[in-house]
Design a protein around this motif. Structure first.
Motif, short mmCIF file in Angstrom:
data_model
loop_
_atom_site.label_atom_id
_atom_site.label_comp_id
_atom_site.label_asym_id
_atom_site.label_seq_id
_atom_site.Cartn_x
_atom_site.Cartn_y
_atom_site.Cartn_z
N PRO A 88 -4.15 0.90 -1.90
CA PRO A 88 -3.33 1.14 -3.10
C PRO A 88 -3.02 2.61 -3.31
O PRO A 88 -3.80 3.49 -2.93
N ILE A 89 -1.87 2.86 -3.91
CA ILE A 89 -1.44 4.22 -4.27
C ILE A 89 -1.57 4.35 -5.78
O ILE A 89 -1.08 3.49 -6.52
N TYR A 90 -2.21 5.44 -6.21
CA TYR A 90 -2.44 5.62 -7.64
C TYR A 90 -1.61 6.74 -8.25
O TYR A 90 -1.49 6.82 -9.47
N ASP A 91 -1.02 7.57 -7.43
CA ASP A 91 -0.27 8.72 -7.93
C ASP A 91 1.18 8.32 -8.24
O ASP A 91 1.87 7.74 -7.38
N TYR A 92 1.62 8.63 -9.45
CA TYR A 92 2.96 8.21 -9.91
C TYR A 92 4.06 8.75 -9.00
O TYR A 92 4.96 8.01 -8.58
N ASP A 93 4.00 10.03 -8.67
CA ASP A 93 5.06 10.63 -7.84
C ASP A 93 5.09 10.02 -6.45
O ASP A 93 6.17 9.80 -5.87
N GLU A 94 3.92 9.75 -5.92
CA GLU A 94 3.87 9.14 -4.59
C GLU A 94 4.40 7.71 -4.62
O GLU A 94 5.07 7.26 -3.69
N ILE A 95 4.11 7.00 -5.72
CA ILE A 95 4.65 5.64 -5.86
C ILE A 95 6.18 5.69 -5.89
O ILE A 95 6.85 4.89 -5.21
N CYS A 96 6.73 6.62 -6.65
CA CYS A 96 8.19 6.76 -6.73
C CYS A 96 8.78 7.08 -5.36
O CYS A 96 9.85 6.55 -4.99
N LYS A 97 8.08 7.90 -4.60
CA LYS A 97 8.55 8.26 -3.26
C LYS A 97 8.56 7.03 -2.35
O LYS A 97 9.51 6.81 -1.59
N GLU A 98 7.51 6.22 -2.43
CA GLU A 98 7.44 5.01 -1.62
C GLU A 98 8.56 4.03 -1.99
O GLU A 98 9.15 3.39 -1.12
N ILE A 99 8.83 3.93 -3.28
CA ILE A 99 9.90 3.03 -3.73
C ILE A 99 11.25 3.50 -3.19
O ILE A 99 12.07 2.69 -2.74
N ASP A 100 11.49 4.80 -3.21
CA ASP A 100 12.74 5.34 -2.69
C ASP A 100 12.91 5.04 -1.21
O ASP A 100 14.04 4.96 -0.71
N ASN A 101 11.79 4.89 -0.49
CA ASN A 101 11.85 4.65 0.95
C ASN A 101 11.91 3.17 1.32
O ASN A 101 11.97 2.82 2.50
N LEU A 102 11.85 2.30 0.33
CA LEU A 102 11.90 0.86 0.64
C LEU A 102 13.24 0.47 1.25
O LEU A 102 14.28 1.01 0.88
#
Length: 682
Positions: A668-682
């Motif tokens: 799991p990813i807990y960092d908000y900015d990293e989550i947003c980055k992962e979503i952008d890469n989907l």
């Protein structure tokens, strides 16, 4: 006809279609034991007529023949006449439409069947005029001929009816016995077929008449995305834009008509069906996700506004259809003359709207004008022009609204309601529109309140306080889809648990344990001539096709492999039929395409009122992920011992994101900015 008043046995029915015929001089019966008993007692054949309340040619046949005393005398003397609303009893309609197509090579409504008292058909057709016109046999010739043969040669007719039944039943059993395997080659064949039939200039497939066929468009969107095939995406874009430009789209009151009689989408068959508007909303909303074209969003919003304004019951159910005819004329409600426009508007506004919607003196439909934008190469307007257009459209709408409205079929069908619930739920999720989500919730609540009996059995139709007819596979499959979509849009686990329970009920009632696949009607329903399985993706995808996609989605959401196994059984059970005619099974092949590729699952867990979670939800809604499942789970609503979602909870973290591929999740990813980055890469 004379001025006599007639009332037949349809007067006590709830179906708007049957009630339209309640004052015919024909002694109509609804489909009931009494009618068949009477046919046996009086030794008469049965004249079965199947249609629906917004069917134009059904109206024509009624006016010409069923309101006519000469025809009614022939029917009343020598036949037992039964009327069926195909939308209430699709189980009956499917069987006898198959008979008609087998005997005549064509089908349609009104559907006309002549059969024995044991429900075996021996003559079939569609619309018949009163008297013979050219090669079109008239009822004044047909009915006496059948009567003469029945009285003088009945044994031969009975043998023929038995032979027809035996041949059809044997063919059905043979088809169901053949299993096979689908492959992506069949998917490629479907794409090639659609590309070959595609109209590059006006979009759509074939020449005329043209049907929207939104499940073909959904297939092409998914195929194009998965294979990075821009030809597939172009076919969808061209079709969606040209349908909007044409007269099949109501530019004043919104919503889509049933089909276009011409290649350009200009002249529609003016009836508006709930299912078309639901499925087209899904096609436009997916295209909007992929292309971010504001036109697609506009069409979604306008179509749902039409449904909300015209087709919605005060308790949240959705009506079935609006007729093509008003005051006895098809399209009269929708069209304008040039003089009407000039008289209604000042000179400048009239000139503007006449040019914008291509309005002419001679008209484009029976000397009146269907408003359209086919002549326009581009649709962009600046803000000032848009504001002016909307004000003029409002005046045209108010003027038109004072006309005699087309008949509205206000019965409420579970399956079609579920399609519209799905459309509202998906639009609400993609557009972050809570009003749409609430419409979907109200629709489910209506079904729960009015269309599920005390034993939990879904009923097919509700009208005027009465729920009736045990639900068909379509009712269960489409409602399941709606519950899945509503869960994805609300994160309310109530809906997914309802979907799982409904799935168990559906298997118990409809599943064929010997040959796999779902029967059309349940094992607790009236047994008809035969118990068939529908797989054809026609005006709407079949219940079997929708159920197969539901199994795939439930498997992804719950990580429960048994649902995917059911989907695989369905692929194998119907592979032979699908391979014979890929174009007739586009939604099933869309599901197979989905099941044949790696799938991404994103699970995001946070607090309901966390602004960061709301922003993530907004961001991810814009992503087009036809092979993806996105679950938003609220920590305050999920229990740690929940068997489906409990493992995703992390108590000491405000937010967590899991990226999973084919039943395997990363850390799991807990960092908000990293989550947003992962979503952008989907």
């Amino acid at each position: 006809m004379s001025g006599q008043n007639y009332t037949n046995k349809l007067a006590n029915e709830k179906s708007p279609y049957l009630l339209q015929h309640a004052n015919n001089p024909v002694d109509w019966y609804p489909w009931c034991d009494e009618a068949f008993s009477k046919a046996r007692e009086e030794d008469k054949p049965i004249f079965l007529s199947i249609g629906y309340s917004t069917c134009h040619w059904c109206h024509v046949m009624e006016r010409e023949s069923f309101e006519d005393e000469e025809i009614s005398e022939l029917l009343n003397k020598d036949f037992i006449s039964i009327k069926v609303d195909r939308e209430e009893r699709p189980d009956i309609d499917h069987i006898y439409m198959e008979v008609c197509q087998a005997l005549t090579g064509r089908g349609g409504w009104p559907l006309t069947i002549v059969m024995t008292a044991d429900k075996k058909p021996f003559y079939a057709g569609t619309y018949f005029p009163k008297t013979t016109v050219g090669k079109q046999l008239g009822l004044t010739q047909l009915l006496p001929t059948i009567t003469k043969q029945w009285k003088s040669n009945k044994d031969k007719i009975l043998d023929s009816a038995t032979e027809i039944y035996d041949v059809l039943n044997k063919y059905r059993e043979e088809q169901e016995s053949v299993r096979g395997k689908l492959s992506l080659d069949v998917v490629e064949n479907l794409f090639k077929n659609l590309r070959g039939a595609f109209d590059n200039l006006y979009g759509g497939f074939g020449t005329a008449p043209k049907f929207p066929s939104p499940h073909n468009l959904l297939f092409l969107l998914h195929y194009g995305y998965i294979n990075n095939n821009q030809d597939a995406v172009f076919m969808v874009e061209r079709t969606l834009e040209q349908m909007y430009k044409g007269g099949i789209y109501d530019h004043i009151g919104y919503g889509f008509s049933r089909y276009s009689v011409d290649r350009k989408w200009l002249v529609p068959h003016f009836e508006k069906m709930l299912y078309d508007n639901a499925l087209l909303t899904l096609a436009y909303i997916e295209a909007y996700q992929l292309k971010n074209d504001p036109l697609y969003k506009q069409v979604v919003e306008e179509t749902l506004e039409y449904v909300s304004r015209v087709m919605t019951d005060k308790e949240g159910g959705f009506y079935t259809a609006e007729d093509a005819d008003s005051e006895g004329e098809e399209g009269k409600f929708y069209t304008f003359t040039k003089n009407e426009i000039k008289e209604l508007l000042d000179k400048e506004d009239a000139t503007f709207i006449i040019e914008y919607y291509n309005i002419s003196e001679e008209g484009n439909f029976e000397r009146t004008n269907i408003l359209n934008l086919i002549h326009k190469d581009y649709l962009d307007l600046d803000d000032k022009e848009r504001e002016r257009l909307n004000k003029i459209k409002e005046r045209l709408f108010n003027y038109r609204d004072k006309r005699v409205h087309p008949h509205k079929d206000d019965k409420i069908l579970t399956s079609w309601n579920a399609m519209m619930i799905t459309a509202y739920a998906r639009a609400g999720r993609v557009l972050n529109n809570d009003a749409y989500i609430n419409k979907a919730k109200q629709g489910v609540q209506f079904i729960s309140d009015h269309l599920i009996d005390e034993n939990g059995r879904i009923q097919a139709r509700y009208r005027d306080g009465e729920a009736k007819f045990k639900g068909y596979i379509d009712d269960y499959a489409y409602l399941n889809w709606a519950l899945i979509e509503l869960f994805l849009g609300t994160s309310d686990q109530t809906y997914i648990h309802q979907a799982l329970k409904l799935t168990d009920d559906m298997i118990e009632l409809f599943w064929d344990d010997e040959k796999d696949g779902f029967y059309y009607y349940g094992n607790d329903s009236e047994y008809l001539l035969m118990r068939n399985k529908e797989i054809y993706d026609g005006a709407i995808p079949s219940g079997n096709s929708i159920a197969t996609m539901n199994f795939i989605k439930l498997s992804e959401i719950t990580d429960e492999i048994k649902y995917e196994k059911y989907a695989r059984k369905l692929f194998d059970a119907f592979a032979y039929k699908v391979k014979q005619s890929p174009s007739s099974h586009s939604y099933m092949l869309n599901t197979y395409l989905h099941a044949s590729h790696p799938k991404t699952k994103v699970v995001i867990v946070g607090k309901h009122d966390d602004p960061k979670l709301k922003e993530i939800k907004r961001k991810i809604s814009h992503h087009y992920l036809p092979l993806g499942t996105v679950l938003i789970l609220y920590k305050d609503l999920v229990s740690a011992d929940d068997p489906i979602f409990g493992d995703y909870l992390v108590e000491n973290k405000d937010i967590a994101c899991y990226i999973c591929q084919d039943y395997s999740c990363d850390e799991p990813i807990y960092d908000y900015d990293e989550i947003c980055k992962e979503i952008d890469n989907l």
